[in-house]
Design a protein around this motif. Structure first.
Motif, PDB file in Angstrom:
ATOM      1  N   GLY A 145      48.774  32.560  36.549  1.00  0.00           N
ATOM      2  CA  GLY A 145      49.229  33.658  37.664  1.00  0.00           C
ATOM      3  C   GLY A 145      49.889  34.747  36.913  1.00  0.00           C
ATOM      4  O   GLY A 145      49.789  35.922  37.401  1.00  0.00           O
ATOM      5  N   THR A 146      50.417  34.650  35.736  1.00  0.00           N
ATOM      6  CA  THR A 146      51.027  35.640  34.964  1.00  0.00           C
ATOM      7  C   THR A 146      50.187  36.241  33.803  1.00  0.00           C
ATOM      8  O   THR A 146      50.058  37.387  33.546  1.00  0.00           O
ATOM      9  CB  THR A 146      52.425  35.288  34.395  1.00  0.00           C
ATOM     10  OG1 THR A 146      53.130  34.474  35.388  1.00  0.00           O
ATOM     11  CG2 THR A 146      53.161  36.106  33.592  1.00  0.00           C
ATOM     12  N   LEU A 147      49.594  35.385  33.241  1.00  0.00           N
ATOM     13  CA  LEU A 147      48.487  35.479  32.005  1.00  0.00           C
ATOM     14  C   LEU A 147      47.452  36.478  32.517  1.00  0.00           C
ATOM     15  O   LEU A 147      47.453  37.570  31.651  1.00  0.00           O
ATOM     16  CB  LEU A 147      48.152  34.265  31.239  1.00  0.00           C
ATOM     17  CG  LEU A 147      47.084  34.707  30.198  1.00  0.00           C
ATOM     18  CD1 LEU A 147      47.730  35.381  29.133  1.00  0.00           C
ATOM     19  CD2 LEU A 147      46.532  33.373  29.850  1.00  0.00           C
ATOM     20  N   TYR A 148      46.679  36.052  33.501  1.00  0.00           N
ATOM     21  CA  TYR A 148      45.388  36.821  33.740  1.00  0.00           C
ATOM     22  C   TYR A 148      45.624  38.050  34.206  1.00  0.00           C
ATOM     23  O   TYR A 148      44.967  39.062  33.882  1.00  0.00           O
ATOM     24  CB  TYR A 148      44.505  35.998  34.717  1.00  0.00           C
ATOM     25  CG  TYR A 148      43.656  34.951  33.855  1.00  0.00           C
ATOM     26  CD1 TYR A 148      44.084  33.717  33.671  1.00  0.00           C
ATOM     27  CD2 TYR A 148      42.570  35.418  33.402  1.00  0.00           C
ATOM     28  CE1 TYR A 148      43.544  32.773  32.845  1.00  0.00           C
ATOM     29  CE2 TYR A 148      41.801  34.385  32.474  1.00  0.00           C
ATOM     30  CZ  TYR A 148      42.407  33.470  32.197  1.00  0.00           C
ATOM     31  OH  TYR A 148      41.522  32.408  31.565  1.00  0.00           O
ATOM     32  N   TRP A 165      36.158  37.651  36.457  1.00  0.00           N
ATOM     33  CA  TRP A 165      37.359  37.248  36.003  1.00  0.00           C
ATOM     34  C   TRP A 165      37.823  35.796  36.740  1.00  0.00           C
ATOM     35  O   TRP A 165      38.163  35.270  36.257  1.00  0.00           O
ATOM     36  CB  TRP A 165      38.652  38.292  36.295  1.00  0.00           C
ATOM     37  CG  TRP A 165      38.884  39.314  35.510  1.00  0.00           C
ATOM     38  CD1 TRP A 165      38.169  40.674  35.707  1.00  0.00           C
ATOM     39  CD2 TRP A 165      39.083  39.393  34.064  1.00  0.00           C
ATOM     40  NE1 TRP A 165      38.441  41.381  34.473  1.00  0.00           N
ATOM     41  CE2 TRP A 165      38.908  40.645  33.474  1.00  0.00           C
ATOM     42  CE3 TRP A 165      39.821  38.332  33.359  1.00  0.00           C
ATOM     43  CZ2 TRP A 165      39.285  40.954  32.207  1.00  0.00           C
ATOM     44  CZ3 TRP A 165      40.513  38.797  32.073  1.00  0.00           C
ATOM     45  CH2 TRP A 165      40.061  39.957  31.437  1.00  0.00           C
ATOM     46  N   ALA A 166      37.439  35.906  38.096  1.00  0.00           N
ATOM     47  CA  ALA A 166      37.485  34.547  38.871  1.00  0.00           C
ATOM     48  C   ALA A 166      36.649  33.465  38.147  1.00  0.00           C
ATOM     49  O   ALA A 166      37.032  32.257  37.940  1.00  0.00           O
ATOM     50  CB  ALA A 166      37.020  34.844  40.246  1.00  0.00           C
ATOM     51  N   ASP A 167      35.403  33.770  37.690  1.00  0.00           N
ATOM     52  CA  ASP A 167      34.493  32.873  36.913  1.00  0.00           C
ATOM     53  C   ASP A 167      35.168  32.645  35.499  1.00  0.00           C
ATOM     54  O   ASP A 167      35.102  31.145  35.413  1.00  0.00           O
ATOM     55  CB  ASP A 167      33.065  33.628  36.652  1.00  0.00           C
ATOM     56  CG  ASP A 167      32.267  33.842  37.976  1.00  0.00           C
ATOM     57  OD1 ASP A 167      31.520  34.759  37.874  1.00  0.00           O
ATOM     58  OD2 ASP A 167      32.609  33.199  39.027  1.00  0.00           O
ATOM     59  N   CYS A 191      45.701  31.050  39.295  1.00  0.00           N
ATOM     60  CA  CYS A 191      44.589  31.919  39.192  1.00  0.00           C
ATOM     61  C   CYS A 191      44.380  32.555  40.763  1.00  0.00           C
ATOM     62  O   CYS A 191      44.141  33.675  40.784  1.00  0.00           O
ATOM     63  CB  CYS A 191      43.375  31.117  38.910  1.00  0.00           C
ATOM     64  SG  CYS A 191      43.053  30.415  37.325  1.00  0.00           S
ATOM     65  N   MET A 192      44.718  31.918  41.791  1.00  0.00           N
ATOM     66  CA  MET A 192      44.760  32.741  42.955  1.00  0.00           C
ATOM     67  C   MET A 192      45.766  33.664  43.370  1.00  0.00           C
ATOM     68  O   MET A 192      45.528  34.758  43.717  1.00  0.00           O
ATOM     69  CB  MET A 192      44.850  31.341  44.094  1.00  0.00           C
ATOM     70  CG  MET A 192      43.719  30.635  44.350  1.00  0.00           C
ATOM     71  SD  MET A 192      44.040  29.228  45.505  1.00  0.00           S
ATOM     72  CE  MET A 192      43.737  30.240  47.138  1.00  0.00           C
ATOM     73  N   TRP A 193      47.200  33.259  42.639  1.00  0.00           N
ATOM     74  CA  TRP A 193      47.961  34.204  42.532  1.00  0.00           C
ATOM     75  C   TRP A 193      47.503  35.517  41.772  1.00  0.00           C
ATOM     76  O   TRP A 193      48.010  36.732  42.132  1.00  0.00           O
ATOM     77  CB  TRP A 193      49.220  33.655  42.072  1.00  0.00           C
ATOM     78  CG  TRP A 193      50.408  34.381  42.005  1.00  0.00           C
ATOM     79  CD1 TRP A 193      51.035  34.581  40.667  1.00  0.00           C
ATOM     80  CD2 TRP A 193      51.293  35.314  42.838  1.00  0.00           C
ATOM     81  NE1 TRP A 193      52.220  35.571  41.012  1.00  0.00           N
ATOM     82  CE2 TRP A 193      52.134  36.151  42.335  1.00  0.00           C
ATOM     83  CE3 TRP A 193      50.964  35.226  44.244  1.00  0.00           C
ATOM     84  CZ2 TRP A 193      52.908  36.563  43.071  1.00  0.00           C
ATOM     85  CZ3 TRP A 193      51.809  35.970  45.163  1.00  0.00           C
ATOM     86  CH2 TRP A 193      52.957  36.814  44.241  1.00  0.00           C
ATOM     87  N   ILE A 246      44.175  42.282  43.183  1.00  0.00           N
ATOM     88  CA  ILE A 246      43.620  43.186  44.229  1.00  0.00           C
ATOM     89  C   ILE A 246      45.001  43.937  44.958  1.00  0.00           C
ATOM     90  O   ILE A 246      44.585  45.061  45.263  1.00  0.00           O
ATOM     91  CB  ILE A 246      43.158  42.213  45.326  1.00  0.00           C
ATOM     92  CG1 ILE A 246      42.048  41.128  44.735  1.00  0.00           C
ATOM     93  CG2 ILE A 246      42.877  42.671  46.505  1.00  0.00           C
ATOM     94  CD1 ILE A 246      41.618  40.182  45.654  1.00  0.00           C
ATOM     95  N   ALA A 247      46.002  43.507  45.354  1.00  0.00           N
ATOM     96  CA  ALA A 247      47.141  44.419  45.661  1.00  0.00           C
ATOM     97  C   ALA A 247      47.587  45.411  44.750  1.00  0.00           C
ATOM     98  O   ALA A 247      47.579  46.607  45.457  1.00  0.00           O
ATOM     99  CB  ALA A 247      48.569  43.436  46.008  1.00  0.00           C
TER     100      ALA A 247
END
Lengths: 102, 207
Positions: A40-43, B29-31, B53-55, B61-62
């Motif tokens: 959540g931080t890295l990507y 990126w999701a893939d 990944c959801m976060w 997006i935000a």
């Protein structure tokens, strides 16, 4: 509003990890373990670095090793920026104890 | 049932939702994030990776939406538009409460025009807000005039003997001064300058 990327400690740790072997392609999970950053931080950092064209990415070909994975490495501009930023960080760290002594 | 059974199901459901909800530009990126799951063995770690990944996608997006907002109009304009919209809602609500609470004692034939006039006045800040959102310079000038008039009215109200709500009135005057300064700021004025329209002539059609 310009997207001014914040040079946070997390960003610097990602740049440092990528700069260790600048020519090598790195996987996201490996970067996450090396920098101790969660996905959540890295990507979000990788996405912003890619938007700035400091990081390039490609898919590993499926025939090389099973399912394809996404890989990342610094571009030439990214390497220059990373070196400058890490050099600045090192300078600031060196100055800090000297300022505290005063 | 072991934890791994639930975590795999939750992860799979989350990735299906992500594939569906992610905007086109973020789908690669999701893939990419999804592809990393094969390298993670422990079910709890896979679930943590999925949640992260959801976060990550939600944050991105935000951020992109906020950036888009800022690229289209300066943030003070957005704030002032929101302030004027809120003001309009407040005025309409007050008028509505007067009508619903039967506070108007005159007959409808006498009250209809004043009530309609008051509603039109109450909608004025909302119209200004819409104009500011569309970067219409006339709305900016109306906003300046409105903030000036509102500030002066509040000042006159405060100088009445034995009047209440002094703190709120002072805050409103401060908000009006800030609105005036921001709407007159050169950077904000530039954003309201009309865009040049380029005309391109196409090929004439042959009949």
């Amino acid at each position: 509003m310009i997207d001014s990327i914040r040079f946070s400690p997390h960003l610097l740790s990602v740049l440092a990890a990528l700069l260790e072997e600048p020519a090598e392609w790195r996987y996201g999970y490996d970067l996450s373990r090396e920098t101790d950053l969660k996905s959540g931080t890295l990507y979000p950092l990788l996405i912003r670095l890619a938007e700035r064209q400091w990081v390039e990415s490609r898919w590993q070909h499926a025939e090389e090793n099973g399912k394809p994975r996404h890989m990342y490495r610094l571009t030439a501009a990214g390497r220059r920026a990373a070196r400058d930023l890490l050099h600045e960080q090192a300078k600031r760290r060196a100055l800090k104890p000297a300022l505290q002594e005063r | 049932m072991p934890f791994s059974f639930f975590s795999e199901h939750i992860s799979a459901a989350a990735w299906r939702a992500l594939e569906h909800a992610a905007p086109e530009e973020l789908k690669p990126w999701a893939d990419a994030m999804h592809a990393e799951l094969d390298a993670i063995e422990a079910p709890s770690a896979r679930l943590r990776w999925t949640c992260g990944c959801m976060w990550a996608l939600a944050k991105t997006i935000a951020r992109q939406r906020v950036m888009k907002l800022g690229n289209e109009r300066p943030w003070p304009v957005t704030l002032i538009a929101i302030y004027f919209s809120g003001f309009c809602c407040e005025l309409v609500a007050v008028l509505g409460s007067q009508l619903i609470g039967h506070k108007i004692h005159a007959s409808w034939s006498e009250a209809a025009f004043p009530v309609a006039f008051c509603f039109m006045l109450a909608l004025l800040p909302g119209v200004i807000a819409a104009g500011l959102w569309l970067l219409d310079n006339a709305a900016r000038l109306m906003g300046i005039f409105f903030a000036l008039a509102h500030g002066l009215l509040n000042w006159a109200w405060m100088n009445q003997p034995s009047v209440g709500y002094r703190t709120i009135t002072l805050l409103r005057i401060a908000a009006d001064i800030l609105t005036l300064l921001l709407l007159c700021h050169p950077a904000v004025r530039r954003a309201f300058q009309q865009q040049r329209i380029e005309l391109r002539l196409g090929r004439a059609s042959h009949t």
